[in-house]
Design an enzyme around this catalytic site. Structure first.
Site, short mmCIF file in Angstrom:
data_model
loop_
_atom_site.label_atom_id
_atom_site.label_comp_id
_atom_site.label_asym_id
_atom_site.label_seq_id
_atom_site.Cartn_x
_atom_site.Cartn_y
_atom_site.Cartn_z
N SER A 48 0.90 -1.21 0.14
CA SER A 48 0.00 -0.02 0.00
C SER A 48 0.92 1.35 0.02
CB SER A 48 -1.01 -0.01 1.41
OG SER A 48 -1.90 0.82 0.98
N GLU B 256 -1.57 -2.30 -8.12
CA GLU B 256 -2.87 -2.77 -7.41
C GLU B 256 -3.20 -1.59 -6.79
OE1 GLU B 256 -3.19 -2.96 -3.89
OE2 GLU B 256 -1.47 -2.06 -2.88
N HIS C 49 -4.17 -5.82 -1.20
CA HIS C 49 -5.13 -5.55 0.27
C HIS C 49 -5.83 -6.78 0.49
CE1 HIS C 49 -3.40 -1.47 -0.76
NE2 HIS C 49 -3.75 -1.18 0.56
#
Length: 331
Positions: free
Chosen positions: A110, A233, A301
């Site tokens: 992330s 992502e 995630h």
């Protein structure tokens, strides 16, 4: 380069963005307990338990927390508590030389993409897109059992190369049970998606696209090379933001150099009623470029999560839905 983790090794934990040790303490403690049950000694960073509204500290405070861990010769692995939004503000203050001279297994996902890619850009040492303590290892069974097994397979024993990345049988992006378990999460049967067929080998580079937006084009962003395989992502974005971020990569010329693309599962994606998937938006940006693309890969995630080695060579066989690691990170 690195050596496999063994019982008694020190894993350190830091808070690069959100103050997870304060706002998600129950989840953080679950993740810690899981690591301790594997036999590791944990060393918490200086910002543990601290909170400055949306972050754990100022950019310099957060950088110094990580720098102290990078400089400690006894630490084998460094994990974040979780991501957030502002890790890019740490980049001017990080001790890249400490990482270069005393390499550690540096893991995260992330928002931690900023730190991972900056460390790789400055040192050439591989880093790992993988679990964080609270958001990933603090998940409940059955999903976390697969994540833990993949963690052990990759970091607790010598890797047998070539290594085929497994596809977990189930997955979820259900947001219930973040802190305490109240109900069972939705379990989806799992599969990856062949978006465009083909086979390619190359250096794996990438991470969270929304985080890249905060430092792409700077000296902290790795130079994308011809033949690279892109790992892309994101989480909790609308299709409008997905288009913006894919277009950003296109405008920087990154898609022109890629030999293949791996798209991670997009947690809590909002198609705004269009019925279009993130890979549909990606195909628009590629303008007919027929490189292999594999989508819905379990590396980000959603749960379970399998770590991936940034900076090392991988093979993508999107036709047969296979991703293979081609280089060992253990010396």
């Amino acid at each position: 380069m690195f050596s496999p983790l063994i019982k008694g090794d020190i894993i350190s934990i830091y808070s690069p963005s959100k103050p997870a040790t304060a706002i998600a303490k129950a989840r953080y403690e679950r993740g810690k307990a899981r690591l301790e049950a594997l036999g590791f000694t944990l060393k918490e960073g200086s910002l543990t338990g601290k909170e400055d509204y949306y972050r754990s500290g100022t950019p310099k405070e957060r950088a110094e927390e990580l720098n102290a861990l990078l400089r400690d010769p006894h630490i084998k692995m460094i994990l974040p508590t979780m991501g957030g939004t502002n890790a890019n503000s740490m980049l001017p203050y990080l001790d890249y030389e400490a990482f270069q001279h005393n390499p550690k297994i540096l893991v995260g996902l992330s928002d931690v993409t900023a730190i991972l890619l900056a460390m790789y850009a400055k040192t050439g040492l591989p880093v790992f897109y993988g679990p964080s303590v609270a958001s990933t290892l603090g998940e409940f069974p059955p999903f976390v059992h697969y994540t833990e097994q993949y963690f052990k397979d990759l970091f607790l024993r010598s890797l047998s190369i070539p290594y085929d990345m497994p596809i977990p049988p189930i997955w979820t992006d259900d947001r219930v049970n973040w802190l305490e378990k109240t109900t069972e999460k939705t379990q989806h049967p799992n599969s990856w998606i062949t978006v465009q067929p083909g086979i390619a080998e190359g250096r794996l580079i990438g991470g969270n696209i929304n985080t890249m937006y905060g430092f792409i084009g700077t000296p902290y962003f790795p130079q994308i090379k011809e033949g690279d395989i892109l790992l892309l992502e994101d989480t909790s974005k609308s299709i409008a933001v997905v288009e913006k971020n894919f277009a950003m990569l296109k405008l920087h010329g990154i898609f022109d150099k890629a030999s293949a693309i791996i798209l991670g599962k997009h947690e809590q994606y909002d198609d705004l009623g269009s019925g279009r998937k993130p890979y549909d938006v990606l195909l628009e940006q590629l303008d007919g470029c027929a490189i292999p693309i594999i989508a819905d890969v379990d590396c980000c995630h959603t749960h379970p999560l399998h770590a991936m080695p940034i900076g090392l060579r991988v093979r993508v066989d999107s036709t047969n839905k296979q991703i293979t690691f081609l280089e060992n990170w253990f010396s």
